[in-house]
Scaffold this motif. Sequence first.
Motif, mmCIF file in Angstrom:
data_model
loop_
_atom_site.group_PDB
_atom_site.id
_atom_site.type_symbol
_atom_site.label_atom_id
_atom_site.label_comp_id
_atom_site.label_asym_id
_atom_site.label_seq_id
_atom_site.Cartn_x
_atom_site.Cartn_y
_atom_site.Cartn_z
ATOM 1 N N LEU A 153 -7.789 -13.074 -2.804
ATOM 2 C CA LEU A 153 -7.461 -11.683 -2.516
ATOM 3 C C LEU A 153 -7.579 -11.386 -1.026
ATOM 4 O O LEU A 153 -6.682 -10.755 -0.435
ATOM 5 N N LYS A 154 -8.645 -11.844 -0.384
ATOM 6 C CA LYS A 154 -8.828 -11.590 1.049
ATOM 7 C C LYS A 154 -7.729 -12.260 1.874
ATOM 8 O O LYS A 154 -7.214 -11.677 2.840
ATOM 9 N N GLU A 155 -7.343 -13.465 1.487
ATOM 10 C CA GLU A 155 -6.269 -14.150 2.198
ATOM 11 C C GLU A 155 -4.930 -13.451 1.985
ATOM 12 O O GLU A 155 -4.108 -13.369 2.894
ATOM 13 N N PHE A 156 -4.743 -12.938 0.776
ATOM 14 C CA PHE A 156 -3.501 -12.226 0.478
ATOM 15 C C PHE A 156 -3.421 -10.931 1.293
ATOM 16 O O PHE A 156 -2.362 -10.591 1.827
ATOM 17 N N ILE A 157 -4.540 -10.236 1.415
ATOM 18 C CA ILE A 157 -4.564 -9.013 2.221
ATOM 19 C C ILE A 157 -4.325 -9.339 3.692
ATOM 20 O O ILE A 157 -3.643 -8.601 4.407
ATOM 21 N N LYS A 158 -4.853 -10.457 4.143
ATOM 22 C CA LYS A 158 -4.577 -10.887 5.512
ATOM 23 C C LYS A 158 -3.079 -11.106 5.706
ATOM 24 O O LYS A 158 -2.496 -10.700 6.725
ATOM 25 N N GLU A 159 -2.450 -11.735 4.722
ATOM 26 C CA GLU A 159 -1.008 -11.965 4.778
ATOM 27 C C GLU A 159 -0.246 -10.644 4.813
ATOM 28 O O GLU A 159 0.705 -10.473 5.585
ATOM 29 N N LEU A 160 -0.681 -9.675 3.987
ATOM 30 C CA LEU A 160 -0.054 -8.356 3.983
ATOM 31 C C LEU A 160 -0.191 -7.675 5.339
ATOM 32 O O LEU A 160 0.732 -7.005 5.805
ATOM 33 N N SER A 161 -1.353 -7.850 5.975
ATOM 34 C CA SER A 161 -1.563 -7.213 7.274
ATOM 35 C C SER A 161 -0.608 -7.772 8.322
ATOM 36 O O SER A 161 -0.162 -7.057 9.222
ATOM 37 N N GLU A 162 -0.283 -9.052 8.204
ATOM 38 C CA GLU A 162 0.636 -9.684 9.160
ATOM 39 C C GLU A 162 2.071 -9.222 8.931
ATOM 40 O O GLU A 162 2.848 -9.081 9.882
ATOM 41 N N ASP A 163 2.411 -8.975 7.660
ATOM 42 C CA ASP A 163 3.789 -8.632 7.324
ATOM 43 C C ASP A 163 4.059 -7.133 7.314
ATOM 44 O O ASP A 163 5.164 -6.695 7.640
ATOM 45 N N PHE A 164 3.055 -6.347 6.920
ATOM 46 C CA PHE A 164 3.285 -4.919 6.706
ATOM 47 C C PHE A 164 2.304 -4.018 7.455
ATOM 48 O O PHE A 164 2.382 -2.795 7.324
#
Length: 226
Positions: A153-164
């Motif tokens: 989940l934390k890695e996914f949120i990091k990915e979201l922060s980079e994209d959105f």
Amino acid sequence: MKSLWFLEDVNLFTILCPHQFKEFKDSHQFYFFKKNEFVYFEEDSADKIFLINYGKVKIGYVTEDGEEIITAILSKGEIFGEKAILGEEIRNEFAQAIDKETSICPITTNVMIDLLRENKEFSLKIYKFIGYRFKKLERRLQLLLFKDTKTRLKEFIKELSEDFGYKNVITGDIIIRQPYTQKEMATLIGTSRPTLNILLNELKEEDYLDFDRKEITLKNHRKLVN
């Protein structure tokens, strides 16, 4: 905070859809799908690339044990089935509409190649985009295989922060305009919606983030590296 995922804010649909071109306009048709209808299945012929006009499409595959693995959830302006222009002849994934109504622009492989050939700069961006998506998929599968749910989940949120995401210059927080429902997020990290909600609340109690239906706020962007 922009990434190649957005192709520098270019909506692929508005540029590549054949209805934009005089020579294809009269013969071009859109496909329409209701919720849970499949655009294509695994083992189907890979002779088209698809652009999303509106709605959402999930991409995934089924394991030998019958488990469904979702690798991406895509929305307006995004492309899928793109491996067809890299030489793929048979699909190794499925694509399924998940909104009440989804409109898709199909482009045959030959037409797509012709369109890209006419604009070398944009074709380079497309291939960079495809490479970025492959790296993203590889990273997500590694997380599913080797990391616990909270780490995923934390890695996914990091990915979201980079994209959105964008940075609040006053607080240093990162604001993420939520592109997914909680159900979709749970699917993408391989967990259930109740478990996702529990973990989000744990991270909120730890002052890692705050969230509502529209946004996720990372309280301090430096925590991303922890």
